[in-house]
Design a protein around this motif. Structure first.
Motif, PDB file in Angstrom:
ATOM      1  N   UNK A 194       0.827  -1.205   0.000  1.00 24.38           N
ATOM      2  CA  UNK A 194       0.000   0.000   0.000  1.00 24.38           C
ATOM      3  C   UNK A 194       0.861   1.255   0.000  1.00 24.38           C
ATOM      4  N   UNK A 195       1.945   1.263   0.753  1.00 25.57           N
ATOM      5  CA  UNK A 195       2.806   2.431   0.802  1.00 25.57           C
ATOM      6  C   UNK A 195       3.535   2.634  -0.529  1.00 25.57           C
ATOM      7  N   UNK A 196       3.875   1.548  -1.181  1.00 26.21           N
ATOM      8  CA  UNK A 196       4.505   1.678  -2.491  1.00 26.21           C
ATOM      9  C   UNK A 196       3.520   2.254  -3.507  1.00 26.21           C
ATOM     10  N   UNK A 197       2.285   1.729  -3.490  1.00 26.71           N
ATOM     11  CA  UNK A 197       1.251   2.277  -4.364  1.00 26.71           C
ATOM     12  C   UNK A 197       1.044   3.754  -4.091  1.00 26.71           C
ATOM     13  N   UNK A 198       1.030   4.127  -2.814  1.00 21.37           N
ATOM     14  CA  UNK A 198       0.833   5.516  -2.431  1.00 21.37           C
ATOM     15  C   UNK A 198       1.923   6.406  -3.023  1.00 21.37           C
ATOM     16  N   UNK A 199       3.170   5.976  -2.943  1.00 21.53           N
ATOM     17  CA  UNK A 199       4.275   6.764  -3.487  1.00 21.53           C
ATOM     18  C   UNK A 199       4.178   6.888  -5.000  1.00 21.53           C
ATOM     19  N   UNK A 238      10.279  13.993   1.474  1.00 21.37           N
ATOM     20  CA  UNK A 238      10.636  13.502   2.805  1.00 21.37           C
ATOM     21  C   UNK A 238       9.969  12.149   2.986  1.00 21.37           C
ATOM     22  N   UNK A 239      10.791  11.108   3.145  1.00 21.63           N
ATOM     23  CA  UNK A 239      10.254   9.747   3.139  1.00 21.63           C
ATOM     24  C   UNK A 239      10.694   8.994   4.381  1.00 21.63           C
ATOM     25  N   UNK A 240       9.860   8.052   4.749  1.00 27.39           N
ATOM     26  CA  UNK A 240      10.124   7.219   5.914  1.00 27.39           C
ATOM     27  C   UNK A 240      10.577   5.825   5.480  1.00 27.39           C
ATOM     28  N   UNK A 241       9.769   5.183   4.650  1.00 30.07           N
ATOM     29  CA  UNK A 241       9.992   3.775   4.322  1.00 30.07           C
ATOM     30  C   UNK A 241      10.805   3.539   3.053  1.00 30.07           C
ATOM     31  N   UNK A 242      11.100   4.600   2.298  1.00 33.14           N
ATOM     32  CA  UNK A 242      11.975   4.465   1.136  1.00 33.14           C
ATOM     33  C   UNK A 242      11.272   4.216  -0.176  1.00 33.14           C
ATOM     34  N   UNK A 243       9.948   4.033  -0.160  1.00 34.79           N
ATOM     35  CA  UNK A 243       9.236   3.766  -1.411  1.00 34.79           C
ATOM     36  C   UNK A 243       9.265   4.962  -2.354  1.00 34.79           C
ATOM     37  N   UNK A 244       9.355   6.148  -1.796  1.00 33.12           N
ATOM     38  CA  UNK A 244       9.338   7.352  -2.628  1.00 33.12           C
ATOM     39  C   UNK A 244      10.528   7.389  -3.583  1.00 33.12           C
ATOM     40  N   UNK A 245      11.677   6.950  -3.104  1.00 38.60           N
ATOM     41  CA  UNK A 245      12.877   6.928  -3.958  1.00 38.60           C
ATOM     42  C   UNK A 245      12.642   6.046  -5.175  1.00 38.60           C
ATOM     43  N   UNK A 246      12.060   4.885  -4.959  1.00 38.38           N
ATOM     44  CA  UNK A 246      11.768   3.989  -6.072  1.00 38.38           C
ATOM     45  C   UNK A 246      10.762   4.619  -7.027  1.00 38.38           C
ATOM     46  N   UNK A 247       9.750   5.290  -6.481  1.00 36.54           N
ATOM     47  CA  UNK A 247       8.730   5.922  -7.322  1.00 36.54           C
ATOM     48  C   UNK A 247       9.321   7.076  -8.122  1.00 36.54           C
TER      49      UNK A 247
END
Length: 439
Positions: free
Chosen positions: A98-103, A121-130
């Motif tokens: 869900x967090x990856x989809x969100x990013x 500003x990211x917590x779990x790192x999914x934003x970098x991948x997105x």
């Protein structure tokens, strides 16, 4: 080579050009000027956008892509209750997918809104991948948390591990930074450790600071809901007897490698500290207003030479990515705060959303203006509609009249972005049902 013509070219670093054109080759801007002056380039493909303006891609200097699916989920709450609800949703209700989809959903929305670079500003790192997947440029700041001194070493070790992994994929215009979150989630020891780690590794930093009265009460007096919450968790609370900005200054965290977020609860001495330290600031007018915070003293910062950018913050606190709305809100709020029309004008607000955002991220040599040699990240804005006509000045028209629905096309490194959102919309709907079923 491709030449793009429009009724207006708005370089930002130079005056707007009526009936202008840009030449793009190899993903970079090769020429910018009146359309007739670029006629001599033979063999180039020509693309015309009548009734439009071509502008640099917007730089959204503060965002949280991972929180996009929380749009509308945390409405009408006090700041403290909003934070508690956010933490619960992230760590109890939402899973990795869900967090990856969100990013990814957030990255797509940025591009649809004409944003080509973000201060994420990211917590779990999914934003970098997105960001990498969708082509967004900017800085992804890895957050670090730990309000108790006893967990500072563990928190720093986690930050180090994440940053070491993420930095392997850095590029000239896509970088990693560090973000000690805020005074109510970061201890003095962790602030200092993060500072030393970031500077020894030449990492840019960003931090939420002076956002609310509750935060001011915590830092200055050791009182208020944040202080009470920490004491209830067995965390020692130490009054610092100063403002949050003064507190960071005492920890040697103010400098040209720091981007401060919000910066609302300040005094005149803090303005001096901002000016003298070379620190950068990002202003989030819509998010601030929605959460019931006061208005930042942006015009006074700018008058002192502080570079201030614009950000949307997360969709959990600002329900739409629309840099036109942010520019309008910034102008209107500063005029209301000061009672002066000259406090902030359209041209300055447009710079805040473009080149000043690039400066705050340390990327002004590559993005933020239509300047030969820079990346060809640009946006086509349709100004032919009834809501934007007639156009006397394209910058003023965009700041005061345009909306994200007027974004006709977004280009990254000279290539038009064309994304299918159907699958992400289905996944977002499924996440909504999961969240509704969890409360």
């Amino acid at each position: 080579m491709t030449i793009y013509e429009a009724d207006w070219i708005c370089p930002v670093a130079a005056p707007s050009i009526r009936r202008g054109a840009i030449a793009v080759d190899g993903g970079r801007l090769r020429d910018v000027g009146p359309a007739e002056s670029i006629q001599h380039i033979g063999g180039a493909r020509r693309v015309r956008f009548p009734g439009c303006a071509i502008i640099p891609g917007f730089v959204n200097a503060h965002a949280h892509l991972e929180l996009t699916v929380l749009r509308g989920f945390l409405e009408n709450r006090s700041f403290m209750d909003w934070i508690l609800g956010l933490v619960q949703a992230k760590y109890q209700f939402l899973q990795y997918d869900a967090m990856r989809t969100s990013a990814e959903f957030g990255a797509l929305e940025m591009l649809r809104a004409g944003v080509t670079a973000v201060g994420e500003v990211m917590d779990l790192g999914m934003s970098w991948d997105a960001m990498r997947e969708f082509g967004l440029q900017g800085v992804a700041y890895q957050e670090v948390f730990g309000p108790a001194d006893s967990v500072a070493s563990e928190s720093l070790a986690g930050l180090r591990t994440k940053v070491d992994r993420l930095r392997r994929d850095e590029t000239e215009t896509l970088r990693i930074g560090a973000s000690p979150h805020a005074p109510f989630t970061v201890s003095k020891t962790l602030y200092e450790a993060t500072r030393d780690f970031a500077r020894s590794n030449r990492l840019p930093m960003t931090a939420h600071i002076a956002e609310s009265r509750d935060e001011l009460l915590l830092v200055r007096d050791g009182a208020g809901p944040f202080a009470e919450g920490q004491r209830n968790r067995g965390i020692e609370v130490t009054p610092r007897h100063c403002t949050p900005v003064t507190y960071l200054d005492a920890l040697d965290l103010l400098g040209p490698d720091m981007l401060l977020i919000h910066v609302i609860e300040i005094d005149d001495q803090d303005l001096d500290r901002l000016q003298n330290s070379g620190v950068f600031v990002v202003h989030c007018p819509k998010s601030n207003a929605k959460l019931g915070h006061r208005t930042a003293r942006v015009s006074e910062m700018q008058e002192r030479g502080v570079t201030v950018a614009l950000g949307t913050d997360s969709m959990a606190s600002n329900n739409s990515v629309d840099m036109f709305e942010e520019m309008r809100a910034a102008v209107f709020h500063q005029r209301m705060l000061t009672g002066r029309i000259q406090a902030l004008d359209a041209a300055r607000a447009f710079r805040m959303a473009t080149i000043d955002g690039a400066k705050c991220l340390g990327l002004e040599d590559h993005i933020g203006s239509l300047t030969p040699g820079k990346r060809a990240d640009f946006v086509v804005i349709d100004l032919s509609g009834v809501s934007t006509q007639p156009v006397y000045d394209p910058i003023e028209t965009m700041v005061y009249s345009a909306a994200r629905g007027d974004v006709k096309a977004t280009f990254l490194a000279g290539r038009e972005v064309d994304l299918d959102d159907s699958e992400l919309l289905k996944q977002a709907a499924a996440i909504r049902e999961r969240l509704l079923g969890a409360v």
